[in-house]
Design a protein around this motif. Structure first.
Motif, PDB file in Angstrom:
ATOM      1  N   UNK A  48      22.445  -3.258  -8.651  1.00  0.00           N
ATOM      2  CA  UNK A  48      23.764  -3.391  -9.256  1.00  0.00           C
ATOM      3  C   UNK A  48      24.621  -4.368  -8.453  1.00  0.00           C
ATOM      4  N   UNK A  49      24.557  -4.259  -7.137  1.00  0.00           N
ATOM      5  CA  UNK A  49      25.333  -5.140  -6.260  1.00  0.00           C
ATOM      6  C   UNK A  49      24.587  -5.296  -4.939  1.00  0.00           C
ATOM      7  N   UNK A  50      24.636  -6.512  -4.380  1.00  0.00           N
ATOM      8  CA  UNK A  50      23.968  -6.791  -3.110  1.00  0.00           C
ATOM      9  C   UNK A  50      24.842  -6.309  -1.954  1.00  0.00           C
ATOM     10  N   UNK A  51      24.189  -5.805  -0.903  1.00  0.00           N
ATOM     11  CA  UNK A  51      24.947  -5.279   0.244  1.00  0.00           C
ATOM     12  C   UNK A  51      25.771  -6.349   0.954  1.00  0.00           C
ATOM     13  N   UNK A  52      25.404  -7.619   0.832  1.00  0.00           N
ATOM     14  CA  UNK A  52      26.162  -8.653   1.552  1.00  0.00           C
ATOM     15  C   UNK A  52      27.609  -8.739   1.046  1.00  0.00           C
ATOM     16  N   UNK A 221      17.722 -15.379  13.070  1.00  0.00           N
ATOM     17  CA  UNK A 221      18.774 -15.478  12.054  1.00  0.00           C
ATOM     18  C   UNK A 221      18.412 -14.619  10.846  1.00  0.00           C
ATOM     19  N   UNK A 222      19.359 -14.452   9.949  1.00  0.00           N
ATOM     20  CA  UNK A 222      19.123 -13.675   8.733  1.00  0.00           C
ATOM     21  C   UNK A 222      19.506 -14.529   7.528  1.00  0.00           C
ATOM     22  N   UNK A 223      18.725 -14.391   6.468  1.00  0.00           N
ATOM     23  CA  UNK A 223      18.905 -15.274   5.311  1.00  0.00           C
ATOM     24  C   UNK A 223      20.126 -14.931   4.482  1.00  0.00           C
ATOM     25  N   UNK A 224      20.708 -13.741   4.687  1.00  0.00           N
ATOM     26  CA  UNK A 224      21.892 -13.404   3.895  1.00  0.00           C
ATOM     27  C   UNK A 224      23.164 -14.057   4.455  1.00  0.00           C
ATOM     28  N   UNK A 225      23.035 -14.775   5.574  1.00  0.00           N
ATOM     29  CA  UNK A 225      24.143 -15.552   6.121  1.00  0.00           C
ATOM     30  C   UNK A 225      23.783 -17.036   6.062  1.00  0.00           C
ATOM     31  N   UNK A 226      24.749 -17.911   5.822  1.00  0.00           N
ATOM     32  CA  UNK A 226      24.450 -19.339   5.654  1.00  0.00           C
ATOM     33  C   UNK A 226      24.032 -20.008   6.964  1.00  0.00           C
ATOM     34  N   UNK A 227      23.147 -20.984   6.855  1.00  0.00           N
ATOM     35  CA  UNK A 227      22.709 -21.748   8.027  1.00  0.00           C
ATOM     36  C   UNK A 227      23.888 -22.390   8.738  1.00  0.00           C
ATOM     37  N   UNK A 228      24.900 -22.792   7.963  1.00  0.00           N
ATOM     38  CA  UNK A 228      26.053 -23.479   8.538  1.00  0.00           C
ATOM     39  C   UNK A 228      26.782 -22.607   9.567  1.00  0.00           C
ATOM     40  N   UNK A 229      26.740 -21.298   9.376  1.00  0.00           N
ATOM     41  CA  UNK A 229      27.385 -20.403  10.334  1.00  0.00           C
ATOM     42  C   UNK A 229      26.716 -20.526  11.702  1.00  0.00           C
ATOM     43  N   UNK A 245      14.681 -14.170   9.363  1.00  0.00           N
ATOM     44  CA  UNK A 245      14.061 -12.950   8.827  1.00  0.00           C
ATOM     45  C   UNK A 245      12.681 -12.675   9.433  1.00  0.00           C
ATOM     46  N   UNK A 246      12.559 -12.853  10.724  1.00  0.00           N
ATOM     47  CA  UNK A 246      11.267 -12.653  11.384  1.00  0.00           C
ATOM     48  C   UNK A 246      11.463 -12.013  12.755  1.00  0.00           C
ATOM     49  N   UNK A 247      12.362 -11.046  12.825  1.00  0.00           N
ATOM     50  CA  UNK A 247      12.694 -10.452  14.118  1.00  0.00           C
ATOM     51  C   UNK A 247      11.483  -9.796  14.774  1.00  0.00           C
TER      52      UNK A 247
END
Length: 368
Positions: A48-52, A221-229, A245-247
């Motif tokens: 229904x909605x993404x956690x991000x 890093x995590x894919x739900x945050x932008x690379x630019x950050x 996404x490979x911790x």
């Protein structure tokens, strides 16, 4: 049966996905719907909605986004009534989910809670709210059984789902080649999965790397945050690598790690990687927090051990302190073996894998 799950964070998405798979082992016709992420969706949930869109961290960020949070809550309440599931399954994310528990209870929807809010850390008497609103609480830490017993509330301890995820983990043999590692030993930097965590923690972690030329540093890093950050902070550190996404693969190769306080601290310990736990906060907020916190430690590692196993840098989270503590746990460091011995104690207390399957099976049994 129809199961409605709400997970408001990245770790909840992982545990929700494993729970959905377990439920479907015992209820093949299970229909799952809810709030979560890619992993729950891949497990078969209708998202229904993404956690991000819900991952607000800290008092100030929550205060700034109160309007958004209230709107999402109203939408969630409306969706619950429109779909009327057989059971609402809440996964951690206490502030939001406790309201959903009360709402569902008022409207005759059964409520299960998987992974209790950390009421034992903040305002323990909130346990009474859980008791009033939740039909069955499934806990993941052994000490929670004793805690809730103080409030005459019997819970079901099912073990910790991180053990399930770690049991399923298979290291990628090509991982080192994909990263173009240069042969130096690796230190993992895990700054968190929320925007505010990256802003607060990554600069401190990166500053500490300047003192360790014999090691190669890699940011998880995590894919739900932008690379630019990440680019904003890593531009001055061209030698520091990153992987998304490979911790687990990163930790599998790491000699040590710097980790923002949260679930990742326990994952790092269970993968047997010595770590320093970081959580940067102003001194004044730290002093207030000491008076509010009902537990002596911030990290799950130390809470489970019941003593300090890993260093927690909070008000004193400076590049200088991080550098000193990291040096102490690297190979040859005076605290490295002490930390590893503590990890063995934590692993023993955690017990065996199978939490997701036990919880899923039990939920299906209770619904029948």
């Amino acid at each position: 049966m129809t199961y409605y799950l709400i997970a408001g964070e990245r770790s909840g998405d992982l545990h929700g996905a494993n729970l959905i798979r377990a439920i479907r082992q015992y209820d093949p016709e299970a229909r799952c719907r809810g709030y979560g992420g890619e992993q729950m969706e891949a497990a078969g949930a209708t998202l229904v909605r993404h956690y991000r869109e819900m991952a607000f961290m800290g008092f100030l960020e929550v205060a700034r986004n109160l309007g958004t949070i209230r709107r999402i809550m109203r939408e969630c309440e409306a969706d619950l009534l429109a779909n009327r599931p057989d059971v609402l399954i809440l996964i951690d994310y206490g502030g939001f989910n406790l309201r959903m528990a009360r709402f569902a209870k008022r409207h005759g929807i059964r409520v299960f809670y998987y992974i209790s809010p950390k009421v034992w850390a903040w305002n323990p008497r909130r346990a009474l709210n859980i008791k009033a609103s939740v039909d069955r609480l499934f806990t993941i830490f052994p000490f929670e059984t004793e805690f809730f017993a103080q409030y005459d509330y019997e819970v079901e301890y099912v073990g910790n789902p991180l053990l399930d995820a770690l049991r399923a983990f298979r290291p990628d043999p090509a991982f080192a080649g994909k990263l173009a590692l240069d042969g130096r030993p690796i230190v993992a930097l895990l700054p968190g999965s929320r925007r505010q965590e990256i802003k607060g923690m990554l600069p401190v972690m990166l500053a500490a790397t300047r003192s360790f030329t014999d090691y190669q540093f890699v940011v998880g890093t995590v894919s739900n945050l932008p690379d630019e950050l990440y680019d904003t902070y890593m531009a001055d550190y061209p030698a520091v690598l990153r992987v998304s996404d490979a911790a687990y693969d990163l930790l599998h190769l790491a000699s040590a790690a710097l980790v923002t306080s949260g679930t990742a601290t326990l994952e790092t310990a269970l993968l047997n990687v010595p770590e320093v736990v970081l959580y940067k906060t102003p001194r004044w907020w730290y002093e207030i927090g000491k008076r509010i916190l009902a537990v002596p430690f911030l990290s799950l590692v130390n809470l489970i051990a019941g003593r300090e196993v890993v260093r927690e840098l909070i008000h004193d989270c400076t590049p200088e302190r991080v550098t000193a503590e990291l040096r102490a746990i690297l190979p040859g460091g005076h605290r490295r073996q002490e930390v590893l011995d503590g990890y063995a104690e934590v692993a023993q207390k955690m017990g065996e894998p199978g939490a997701s399957e036990r919880a899923g099976k039990r939920m299906v049994e209770l619904m029948r």
